[in-house]
Design a protein around this motif. Structure first.
Motif, mmCIF file in Angstrom:
data_model
loop_
_atom_site.group_PDB
_atom_site.id
_atom_site.type_symbol
_atom_site.label_atom_id
_atom_site.label_comp_id
_atom_site.label_asym_id
_atom_site.label_seq_id
_atom_site.Cartn_x
_atom_site.Cartn_y
_atom_site.Cartn_z
ATOM 1 N N THR A 35 0.813 -1.215 0.000
ATOM 2 C CA THR A 35 0.000 0.000 0.000
ATOM 3 C C THR A 35 0.843 1.260 0.000
ATOM 4 O O THR A 35 0.355 2.324 -0.366
ATOM 5 N N HIS A 36 2.092 1.186 0.407
ATOM 6 C CA HIS A 36 2.948 2.370 0.448
ATOM 7 C C HIS A 36 3.636 2.525 -0.916
ATOM 8 O O HIS A 36 4.754 2.089 -1.128
ATOM 9 N N THR A 37 2.908 3.123 -1.824
ATOM 10 C CA THR A 37 3.458 3.380 -3.156
ATOM 11 C C THR A 37 3.429 4.873 -3.416
ATOM 12 O O THR A 37 2.585 5.596 -2.899
ATOM 13 N N THR A 38 4.348 5.323 -4.212
ATOM 14 C CA THR A 38 4.424 6.727 -4.576
ATOM 15 C C THR A 38 4.011 6.873 -6.026
ATOM 16 O O THR A 38 4.502 6.163 -6.897
ATOM 17 N N THR A 39 3.070 7.774 -6.271
ATOM 18 C CA THR A 39 2.579 7.995 -7.620
ATOM 19 C C THR A 39 3.061 9.349 -8.104
ATOM 20 O O THR A 39 2.884 10.364 -7.418
ATOM 21 N N HIS A 40 3.695 9.375 -9.251
ATOM 22 C CA HIS A 40 4.178 10.614 -9.844
ATOM 23 C C HIS A 40 3.316 10.926 -11.059
ATOM 24 O O HIS A 40 3.116 10.074 -11.921
ATOM 25 N N HIS A 41 2.800 12.155 -11.129
ATOM 26 C CA HIS A 41 1.996 12.586 -12.254
ATOM 27 C C HIS A 41 2.814 13.572 -13.081
ATOM 28 O O HIS A 41 3.351 14.541 -12.550
ATOM 29 N N HIS A 42 2.900 13.322 -14.360
ATOM 30 C CA HIS A 42 3.612 14.206 -15.264
ATOM 31 C C HIS A 42 2.594 14.790 -16.232
ATOM 32 O O HIS A 42 1.942 14.066 -16.979
ATOM 33 N N TYR A 43 2.448 16.108 -16.217
ATOM 34 C CA TYR A 43 1.463 16.792 -17.038
ATOM 35 C C TYR A 43 2.168 17.635 -18.095
ATOM 36 O O TYR A 43 3.227 18.201 -17.849
ATOM 37 N N ALA A 44 1.537 17.739 -19.242
ATOM 38 C CA ALA A 44 2.024 18.621 -20.296
ATOM 39 C C ALA A 44 0.885 19.579 -20.619
ATOM 40 O O ALA A 44 -0.194 19.143 -20.999
ATOM 41 N N GLY A 45 1.098 20.855 -20.455
ATOM 42 C CA GLY A 45 0.062 21.829 -20.747
ATOM 43 C C GLY A 45 -0.519 22.399 -19.468
ATOM 44 O O GLY A 45 -0.080 22.098 -18.365
ATOM 45 N N PRO A 46 -1.522 23.249 -19.612
ATOM 46 C CA PRO A 46 -2.122 23.862 -18.418
ATOM 47 C C PRO A 46 -2.884 22.815 -17.599
ATOM 48 O O PRO A 46 -3.596 21.978 -18.145
ATOM 49 N N VAL A 47 -2.700 22.874 -16.304
ATOM 50 C CA VAL A 47 -3.322 21.900 -15.402
ATOM 51 C C VAL A 47 -4.111 22.656 -14.354
ATOM 52 O O VAL A 47 -3.646 23.648 -13.801
ATOM 53 N N GLN A 48 -5.328 22.190 -14.095
ATOM 54 C CA GLN A 48 -6.130 22.745 -13.014
ATOM 55 C C GLN A 48 -6.422 21.597 -12.055
ATOM 56 O O GLN A 48 -7.024 20.590 -12.443
#
Length: 173
Positions: free
Chosen positions: A137-150
């Motif tokens: 359960t101890h996982t790290t999630t990385h989000h990579h966005y390209a462009g405007p993010v809200q």
């Protein structure tokens, strides 16, 4: 027809089929009976294509990723359970064979002796499974966005108290 109505004023009864002669009626009856007893045409219910498949075609191969049906943790727990069961059976058979010389020892008493061993093995398997699931359960999630993010964080509060609960969903943003 009413007795006071003259015969000329009464309408003729409506017939859907004209009156047939005896020969025509016999011929029509023979035709109906022949149609009723005529065998149905054979309709195939299955078809097997026996033509050989081509060795290659115009469609390129498609990657087929391996999707396991059973998660790895479940398979590991099953293996631990099978191992614990086999170990308990082995220990129980060993105790039973060792106790063969005693007249009062039965298979039931040997099973009651091995019951605590099986319980310890089951508890050890449960603890190992719980530790493995806690580590997973101890996982790290990385989000990579390209462009405007809200990014919005909404909290939904849905209190439900008592035997018969009434939900009052409130959206707070």
């Amino acid at each position: 027809m009413h007795p006071d109505t003259p015969h000329q004023s009464a309408p003729d009864p409506i017939r859907s089929y004209p009156r047939l002669t005896d020969a025509e009626a016999t011929e029509e009856a023979r035709r109906i009976i022949a149609d009723a007893y005529r065998p149905m045409p054979h309709m195939p219910t299955a078809y097997r294509d026996t033509t050989p498949l081509p060795a290659y075609g115009s469609t390129p191969p498609v990657p087929q990723p391996d999707h396991r049906i059973v998660p790895a943790w479940a398979a590991g727990t099953a293996v631990v359970g099978i191992g614990a069961g086999a170990g308990c059976v082995g220990i129980g058979c060993g105790i039973w064979l060792a106790c063969q010389g005693f007249a009062a020892v039965t298979l039931t008493s040997v099973l009651f002796i091995t019951l605590p061993i099986a319980a310890i093995a089951a508890v050890a398997a449960a603890i190992g499974s719980a530790v493995r699931s806690i580590k997973a359960t101890h996982t790290t999630t990385h989000h990579h966005y390209a462009g405007p993010v809200q990014q919005q964080t909404n909290t939904i509060t849905a209190p439900a108290y008592g035997l018969i609960a009434r939900n009052r969903n409130e959206l707070r943003g």
